[in-house]
Design an enzyme around this catalytic site. Structure first.
Site, PDB file in Angstrom:
ATOM      1  N   GLY A 120     -44.292 -45.528  19.407  1.00  0.00           N
ATOM      2  CA  GLY A 120     -45.380 -45.064  20.273  1.00  0.00           C
ATOM      3  C   GLY A 120     -46.634 -45.875  20.005  1.00  0.00           C
ATOM      4  N   SER A 124       0.836  -1.199   0.000  1.00  0.00           N
ATOM      5  CA  SER A 124       0.000   0.000   0.000  1.00  0.00           C
ATOM      6  C   SER A 124       0.870   1.248   0.000  1.00  0.00           C
ATOM      7  CB  SER A 124      -0.931  -0.004   1.204  1.00  0.00           C
ATOM      8  OG  SER A 124      -1.686  -1.196   1.228  1.00  0.00           O
ATOM      9  N   SER A 139     -43.538 -50.338  16.844  1.00  0.00           N
ATOM     10  CA  SER A 139     -42.295 -50.966  17.331  1.00  0.00           C
ATOM     11  C   SER A 139     -42.267 -51.062  18.863  1.00  0.00           C
ATOM     12  CB  SER A 139     -41.058 -50.242  16.781  1.00  0.00           C
ATOM     13  OG  SER A 139     -41.174 -48.848  16.879  1.00  0.00           O
TER      14      SER A 139
END
Lengths: 626, 299
Positions: free
Chosen positions: A462, A35, A536
């Site tokens: 469930g 720069s 299940s």
């Protein structure tokens, strides 16, 4: 719009003579003074405005540089850059001297901002690489030279900076020069100039320095003013990738784009790729002016004598050999924080065409500092790699060496839309005599990467009527909306087909779950997120399902709706029948349900509604919600 | 081999960018601020699609404090080229009597930044062209041609999308947008030379003329209408002045000049000792103020 009658009529009316344009970048290691160098060049050449100069002088007084002018403040524009004293992103500056117009891109030196350096390099004709004379050629110098070469820069200037700190020692300078020349030879860069400078003091920046009598070349600015870059111009043939089709009315159909190589004239026969149809050019507009011919770099609208199949992404060519294939071999620079994984699908943009594409093979990674080839499975940000890419349709391209425009591409992430990589095409891969498909078996990981997801089985358990199927369905819908690839297995699509020979005895229930688990695993192998919704009831079976699927990919969700609630809902009237002994072995009534002891999630539908339940699952899975 | 001139190269680059957006973005808009850069951008859009009209609307964010001559010019240009022009004003701001005298930088925020964001949301524009140039200001010097904005319209300067060769990435997710700057690589001198070369109409305020003004904090402020508030001790002067940039009249400083033709303006620009942004009152507030505003969604 006003239309001058003769093209070029306006040219030469400007106050200045037509100057050539030079685009260059400055790069180099942190603190090498990039720069400062440009700042000094602008300051010396009196190319900064008085208010900028005043602000610079004021800012410098506040800085740590003891009131000396800190030229870098002219360029480091972002607040974070000024605070940290480093360059993060490319800054573009524009200046004109009596000889030439310049655009300079000041590039960051930190390794973490390498991708921003590549951005600068992709647009430049010349690279000015700085090196600290007291430190010599370092890792970053080599990396930057390598990236410049990769991005197609043909001319490199090495500015050996801070010569004042080594008392303008010619011996040290020569040593650095020799080492750098050897590096450039390796990178096949032939135009190399090495200049001793001091950016802070100003030696050989705009004026020849008295301190370096032994240096016979031009100072940096003079060198840049005089260098002949001759852009990659191709006189023979013609290519124009079509950006859009212009149809203002049924009588007019023109193809708009920029001539990327060669020249074209009214009356020429051109071919449209990929359709291969030919037509004769009847009209050429250069911007809004009708012309007999057009040359490389001009924006044009081209009309043909007959309707041929052309749309955005087509390429008009004349006497120019382009390659059409869907397998390419390329060198890429990875720029994304997310790593490159084989098999993942990206968008590839080449020319004016965007197509889905997959990196099918990482041949090797290239050490960015030494150029050594290293075996690699993944590629991280700022790494260079040689890869093979498969594109979904035939791509029209050229090798980068031959044509920058048709030989460069970017890869875009399909989810974040980030520009993940840039690449240059080395050559195509002919399917007949390549062996890549034999080497690379398509693996589970490959398929998963292609879908940009981790395969999982989400196992709902469930009581009957607890809400498993309802939530599973809602979850699948949500995942699909998030562009996930899913499959739902439930009683309806399994019991009626695959398992239609099974009943509800304990033995059949065990077999039912075993088959479901095996299918779920196969679907995971295919890269899918599988959702299962089965009662299940036995812990042991759920455990065996977990083993089959793999516990890393198994998420057990217990829908903990109490029996009384399920029985009260009794949507299918099953509980009533079971209580009347019309259904034997009914879970919860005449057959046991073993509650999960330690499920991943437990959801009670008397407390959460469906959407809340889905939110909870999505949060658990750690997918971001939209 | 014919080598294109510098201006031809800049023109080709801008046209390429404008066509890419039209081809790839769903709902682009071109911001039209009536100034010289907007005039050049509009001219490039007309050339890019010729003989078709630009396939997107133009939009002016009207703060209601623009110079009268700008508004007259805007309407005549829209009519001449048959532009689909949207004029958007933050009506709530008008109701609340938000003005440059009482509200300082809040005025710019409400009537410009907020109005811009609201209008982009209202029309669902996914890409907006702006006439900003990298040589204007330091944070702009760092911005990509295709500048990505998140759903809050904010710019993240530390994490910009890489932009390579001419392979612009226009892909965005819903709610995000892109600001596109086809004039990124043009300088003030290029703009003037191009205006001259192409004979592009511009607002007469750019040319020197006898005008009534006051001097305030070193700025020459034109008395454009009766809403101008004079402070004690300020006297109305009369001299030949012109403007290098145009914005809201109470916030735009003019300069003494006798440049009544484009040639004279170019000569004056060549010899200028100050950058043009010095005539924008708000830009001089604090270092980094432009970057801060851009992060908040300013163009």
């Amino acid at each position: 719009m006003k239309q001058p009658e003769v093209w070029n009529g306006a040219r030469g009316r400007g106050i200045f003579k037509v100057k050539s344009l030079l685009k260059f970048i400055t790069c180099g290691s942190v603190d090498d003074g990039k720069s400062t160098l440009i700042g000094h060049m602008l300051y010396d050449a009196k190319l900064i405005f008085a208010d900028q100069k005043r602000a610079l002088e004021l800012d410098s007084k506040l800085g740590s540089n003891e009131g000396e002018i800190d030229y870098s403040l002219l360029l480091d524009g972002l607040m974070a850059e000024r605070e940290q004293g480093i360059t993060i992103d490319v800054a573009y500056r524009y200046f004109t001297t009596s000889e030439r117009s310049f655009i300079v891109a000041d590039c960051p030196g930190h390794e973490q901002y390498t991708r921003n350096m590549a951005v600068g390099a992709s647009f430049a004709d010349v690279a000015v690489i700085l090196v600290d004379a007291s430190a010599g050629i370092v890792k970053q110098t080599k990396r930057h030279a390598r990236i410049c070469a990769l991005m197609g820069i043909k001319h490199i200037v090495l500015a050996v900076n801070k010569m004042d700190l080594i008392d303008y020692d010619r011996y040290i300078f020569d040593e650095i020069a020799d080492e750098f020349k050897a590096l450039c030879a390796q990178l096949e860069v032939t135009s190399v100039q090495i200049i001793p400078v001091s950016a802070t003091v100003g030696d050989n920046v705009t004026k020849k320095s008295a301190q370096t009598q032994w240096y016979t070349g031009l100072p940096l600015l003079g060198y840049l003013e005089n260098i002949e870059v001759g852009t990659q111009s191709i006189n023979s043939g013609f290519i124009m990738p079509v950006q859009r089709v212009c149809r203002p009315n049924p009588q007019f159909r023109g193809f708009q784009g920029e001539v990327q190589a060669g020249t074209v004239a009214v009356g020429d026969t051109v071919k449209a790729l990929p359709s291969n149809e030919e037509a004769v050019i009847t009209k050429i507009l250069v911007t809004d002016k009708e012309c007999k011919c057009a040359v490389q770099g001009q924006p044009v609208t081209i009309c043909t004598d007959k309707e041929i199949d052309i749309s955005r992404g087509s390429v008009l060519v004349k006497d120019f050999q382009l390659i059409i294939n869907n397998l390419i071999s390329a060198k890429i620079l990875w720029m994304d924080n997310h790593k490159l994984v084989m098999g993942r699908n990206y968008f590839l943009k080449c020319g004016t065409r965007i197509l889905p594409a997959t990196v099918i093979k990482i041949k090797h990674r290239e050490d960015i500092n030494t150029g050594k080839h290293i075996n690699a499975e993944v590629i991280h940000k700022n790494e260079i790699a040689e890869v093979d890419i498969s594109v979904s349709e035939k791509l029209i391209f050229d090798s980068f060496k031959h044509n920058h425009f048709m030989g460069s591409f970017i890869l875009i992430d399909r989810v974040s839309n980030m520009t993940s990589a840039c690449g240059i095409i080395e050559h195509d891969i002919r399917r007949g005599n390549n062996i890549i498909w034999h080497e690379t078996a398509v693996t589970r990981e490959f398929r998963a990467n292609q879908k940009a997801q981790k395969p999982l089985t989400i196992w709902f358990t469930g009581l009957s009527g607890s809400g498993k199927s309802t939530i599973a369905n809602a979850l699948e819908l949500r995942l699909t909306a998030m562009h996930k690839h899913t499959m739902l297995l439930d009683g309806d699509n399994v019991r009626h087909g695959l398992n239609n020979n099974l009943g509800f005895t304990e033995k059949d229930r065990v077999e039912n779950i075993r088959r479901v688990a095996e299918v779920a695993r196969l679907m995971n192998d295919a890269g899918l997120i599988t959702i299962t919704a089965f009662i299940s009831p036995y812990s042991e079976d759920r455990e065996s399902a977990r083993k089959i699927i793999g516990s890393d990919n198994f998420v057990e969700i217990y829908i903990a709706t109490p029996l009384e609630e399920c029985e009260k809902r009794d949507i299918k009237g099953l509980y009533k029948k079971a209580r009347n002994n019309e259904i034997p072995n009914f879970t919860g009534i005449s057959s046991p349900y073993e509650q999960p002891v330690n499920p991943d999630l437990s959801i009670d539908t008397t407390k959460l509604n469906i959407e809340e339940a889905v939110d909870m699952i999505i949060d658990y899975l750690n997918f971001s919600r939209n | 081999m014919t080598q294109l001139s510098y201006l031809e190269q800049l023109e080709a680059e801008a046209i390429y960018i404008i066509r890419e957006v039209a081809a790839e973005c769903e709902n682009p808009v071109m911001l039209y601020s009536i100034g010289k850069d907007s005039s050049v951008m509009l001219h490039l859009a007309l050339k890019a699609f010729y003989p078709e009209k630009p396939p997107f609307p133009f939009m002016h964010i009207d703060t209601t404090w623009k110079f009268k001559e700008m508004i007259t010019f805007r309407d005549s240009i829209a009519e001449r080229y048959g532009l689909d022009l949207i004029v958007y004003t933050n009506e709530q701001g008008v109701k609340d009597n938000i003005n440059p005298f009482d509200h300082g930088s809040a005025y710019t925020d409400i009537m410009k930044t907020q109005a811009l964001k609201d209008s982009l949301n209202k029309y669902g524009f996914d890409a907006a062209f702006g006439g900003a140039r990298r040589d204007e200001e330091k944070s702009r010097a760092k911005e990509r041609v295709f500048s990505f904005r998140n759903s809050e319209h904010a710019w993240d300067p530390k994490n910009q999308r890489p932009e390579l060769w001419k392979l612009y990435n226009t892909r965005i997710n819903k709610g995000e947008s892109i600001r596109v700057f086809p004039l990124s690589n043009w300088t003030e001198k290029d703009i003037w030379n191009y205006i001259k070369q192409e004979d592009i109409p511009i607002v007469p305020l750019y040319f020197a003329k006898e005008r009534s003004f006051i001097e305030r904090d070193g700025n020459i402020i034109l008395i454009d209408d009766e809403r101008m508030r004079l402070k004690a001790g300020e006297e109305i002067k009369q001299a030949s002045i012109r403007f290098r940039t145009l914005g809201c009249y109470p916030l735009t400083g003019g300069c003494y000049s006798t440049a009544t033709t484009l040639e004279k303006i170019i000569t004056e620009t060549l010899g200028a000792v100050s950058s043009e942004r010095i005539t924008r009152v708000i830009d001089n507030e604090a270092a980094g103020s432009m970057e801060r505003r851009k992060r908040e969604g300013y163009f």
